[in-house]
Design an enzyme around this catalytic site. Structure first.
Site, mmCIF file in Angstrom:
data_model
loop_
_atom_site.group_PDB
_atom_site.id
_atom_site.type_symbol
_atom_site.label_atom_id
_atom_site.label_comp_id
_atom_site.label_asym_id
_atom_site.label_seq_id
_atom_site.Cartn_x
_atom_site.Cartn_y
_atom_site.Cartn_z
ATOM 1 N N GLU A 78 -4.778 -9.416 2.967
ATOM 2 C CA GLU A 78 -5.715 -9.136 4.066
ATOM 3 C C GLU A 78 -6.956 -10.022 4.063
ATOM 4 O OE1 GLU A 78 -4.089 -7.011 2.237
ATOM 5 O OE2 GLU A 78 -3.083 -5.614 3.592
ATOM 6 N N GLU A 84 0.835 -1.212 0.000
ATOM 7 C CA GLU A 84 0.000 0.000 0.000
ATOM 8 C C GLU A 84 0.873 1.268 0.000
ATOM 9 O OE1 GLU A 84 -2.708 -1.432 3.168
ATOM 10 O OE2 GLU A 84 -4.316 -0.911 1.779
#
Ligand code: NAD
Length: 693
Positions: A126, A106
């Protein structure tokens, strides 16, 4: 300790961060990167910035060692770093090699450019914890790689080799080596070009088939992962990437918070931490010396022996397989060869790999051929006298320091150890069938097992890619002792009025991979029969009769015999209701004077699951398992307990032990003392874990 080195090379600021082994984003790392970015912005010597992970790894994301501590939320957050990198007026280049996962990716997505080693692996895992990438990952990834690739990456959670992403805007420059030097060079070229910095948040998502792609993905995950909310939320967030960036981020944030609270994500996170906790043994510190295990021997080349041998061969360790008779040895070797042949047919293994593995296997009928093995695992018949003879021989022949392990499912490891003059070297390694497939390894610690042998066996489990859980010695250890109660409950339900189909349907609707009767048929009803016979001798008056024994008297041992609780037509794995069983059960009820009654699915499930929980509580109180979460791991990895429910003990904690105990009393059961105490105190099982830790 400093985690960040700041240097300036050819007018380019290099922020090299490190936090071994995977450069995870602990508070200290976040704080130092944030400070270094601020410094670079103000540094007149620096015209651009390169962000680089030291030690051959970019970053694996959040630091799991900080979970549950206040440092997780301590500013600067991941959001802060992402904002600082993206809004920086000077070009920011991520230099990526090794792994780049989760929060690490990210950050990279928010950098203005990415120079990436071809063999780097990038991913957003995730979803595996029932979450979504909540720091802009669902918004920036589709903007850089397109919707289809973003859906694949975010929904699978699997890392992707950089070479497969080479044509996307995620990778500005793919390099074979020297990623840092090339990133510095790249940054200099960017500075020379003087173009405005590109910001991912400002890119427009241009996908004419957005709705159709998302709908297709929804249909797929509804079919393949019906019990999990995270994949659908991921798709919603990715679809929202077509909106202005801030509007998409709102969708991502709302979904992230909802998922964080979901029972499924709580269960998956519980499992993640429980697997790691299971590797820790309170009185065996990490510094405990371990023995080298570079060769193995397996005694008995039956179902388990062959599977155990494959586990070692797959790990590249030579194995000598010992049998008492040539024909049994030949059958065992063919079993191993067939398992590899089938993998070659399925293209999971190359013929070369098969040959390499088979070359590590040596058959023998002689104990002298195994004397130098570092570990020997016994997998002969489940009969104490046979096992005692084998261990007495092992004691004679094995070199000093060899680990002597038994794969017994139920027998007393201490009694086995006593026939040797080295009980400290004896341990239980309880593999599950098929041994080369099932993840679970129950490591049974005898009363004399040395810490060194225990630590060495736990390390071996990692080499064999098994999830190891330590159990104390008792009949059935953790898993089989609990399944004994569960099986007894299934049979009682049957005797009281339910059919095998009703019981299996209720268990499978709850989420078990298969109901108890299908499981008995698959494993072989004769196994339970043998165990019941032994237990009746050992504990007279325990249980006099069972409809399952009547079934076995008819020779109906399950799928192997084409008949068990169900009929199995040749070549047809579908179970059909069996008239024989209906008549047998009806006769049993008449003989015992049991009037059949309708039992609803909720009662069936509660009785099956709470029988596991009650026995689990006893196992915990007796110290057979060190933590409730160890019991969960046994059930999840060895017995098909529904993963999204987090294991029987976690499930009971979620229901509330007060409610669980109340329900048990409705069934006229006595809750186990620990369960009764916790229920009265309003505490969950996981408070017992804390006392054990
Ligand atoms: P199996 O009957 O398939 O194989 C046992 C093998 O041991 C046979 O090939 C037999 O010839 C050999 N053997 C017997 N006595 C021997 C001796 N003295 N020396 C050398 N070889 C000898 O049995 P299995 O299912 O592989 O079970 C083996 C052990 O593993 C048992 O203790 C069992 O409880 C345990 N176990 C079985 C399972 C399962 O699902 N089958 C699961 C976990 C543990």
């Amino acid at each position: 300790m400093s985690h960040v080195d700041y240097t300036v090379q050819d007018s380019i600021a290099v922020i090299a961060f490190g936090n071994p082994p995977v450069n995870s984003l602990s508070y200290a790392v976040r704080a130092e990167i944030a400070a270094a970015l601020d410094y670079a912005v103000a540094d007149p010597q620096a015209r651009a910035v390169v962000l680089y992970g030291k030690g051959g790894v970019f970053c694996a994301g959040a630091d799991i060692r900080e979970f549950g501590t206040s440092d997780v939320r301590r500013p600067p957050s991941l959001w802060h770093l992402i904002g600082a990198a993206e809004s920086c007026e000077k070009p920011v280049v991520a230099a990526i090699e090794g792994i780049c996962l989760g929060g690490g990716l990210e950050i990279a997505l928010a950098c203005h450019y990415r120079v990436v080693a071809a063999d780097a692996r990038l991913g957003l895992p995730e979803v595996k914890l029932g979450l979504l990438p909540g720091a802009g990952g669902t918004q920036r990834l589709p903007r850089l790689v397109g919707v289809e690739t973003a859906l694949n990456m975010i929904l699978s959670g699997e890392p992707v080799p950089a070479s497969l992403l080479a044509r996307t805007a995620l990778i500005d420059c793919l390099v074979e080596s020297d990623v840092l030097a090339k990133a510095v060079q790249f940054a200099s070229q960017v500075v020379a070009r003087g173009e405005p910095v590109p910001r991912t948040r400002e890119r427009r998502l241009n996908e004419p088939n957005l709705a159709a792609l998302c709908q297709f993905a929804r249909n797929t995950v509804r079919a393949t992962a019906p019990n999990y909310p995270a994949p659908l939320r991921c798709i919603d967030a990715i679809e929202a990437a077509a909106k202005p960036f801030d509007a998409g981020i709102e969708v991502e944030a709302a979904s992230f918070l909802a998922l964080l609270e979901s029972s499924q994500s709580q269960a998956l996170r519980h499992i993640f931490f429980s697997e790691r906790a299971a590797a820790r043994i309170a009185d065996v510190p990490e510094s405990t010396p371990v023995r080298d295990i570079e060769s193995a021997a397996v005694i008995g080349a039956g179902t388990m022996g062959a599977g155990i041998a494959i586990c070692f061969l797959n790990a590249g360790l030579p194995v000598t397989l010992l049998e008492s008779k040539q024909d049994a040895l030949d059958r065992g070797i063919s079993r191993v060869a067939e398992a590899y042949e089938s993998q070659v047919r399925k293209k999971k293994l190359t013929p070369d790999q098969r040959d390499q593995r088979m070359a590590l296997l040596s058959p023998t009928l002689s104990y002298s051929a195994i004397a130098h093995a570092d570990i020997v695992i016994e997998a002969v018949f489940e009969d104490m006298s046979v096992k005692e003879k084998v261990f007495a021989t092992l004691d004679e022949v094995m070199k000093p320091g060899a680990i002597l392990a038994t794969n017994t499912s139920t027998l007393d490891v201490n009694q086995i150890a006593k026939v040797t003059r080295r009980p400290q070297d004896v341990i239980g390694t309880h593999f599950f069938s098929p041994a080369n497939v099932m993840k679970l390894l129950e490591v049974v610690r005898g009363s004399a097992t040395s810490k060194e042998v225990l630590a060495s066996t736990m390390k071996l489990a990692k080499t064999l890619r098994k999830t190891a859980v330590v159990a104390g010695v008792c009949d059935g250890f953790i898993g089989n002792r609990m399944i004994g109660q569960y099986s007894r409950q299934a049979l009682t339900l049957l005797e009281e009025g339910s059919s095998p189909q009703q019981i299996d349907a209720a268990a499978e609707a709850f989420g078990f991979a298969m109901g108890p009767f299908r499981m008995f048929d698959l494993a072989g009803n004769d196994i339970g029969w043998q165990i019941r016979k032994r237990q009746r001798i050992e504990h007279p008056g325990l249980e006099q009769s069972s409809v399952a024994d009547d079934l076995c008297e008819l020779g109906r041992f399950g799928q192997k015999t084409q008949g068990g609780w169900y009929d199995y037509r040749a070549g047809d794995r579908t179970a059909h209701a069996s008239k024989v069983v209906e008549d047998l059960v009806a006769a049993y009820r008449v003989k015992r004077g049991i009037p059949p009654r309708d039992i609803d699915a909720q009662e069936i499930v509660d009785r099956l699951v709470y029988s596991l929980v009650n026995e689990g509580a006893r196992i915990l109180e007796e110290g057979i398992a060190a933590r409730a979460s160890d019991i969960d791991i046994v059930y999840l990895t060895g017995y098909g307990f529904p993963v999204w429910r987090g294991g029987p003990m976690f499930h009971a904690d979620r229901i509330g032990l007060f409610e669980v105990a109340r329900r048990m009393r409705q069934f006229a059961w006595t809750p186990a003392p620990l369960l009764a105490r916790l229920a009265a105190a309003g505490q969950p099982f996981n408070t017992v874990d804390k006392r054990a830790a």
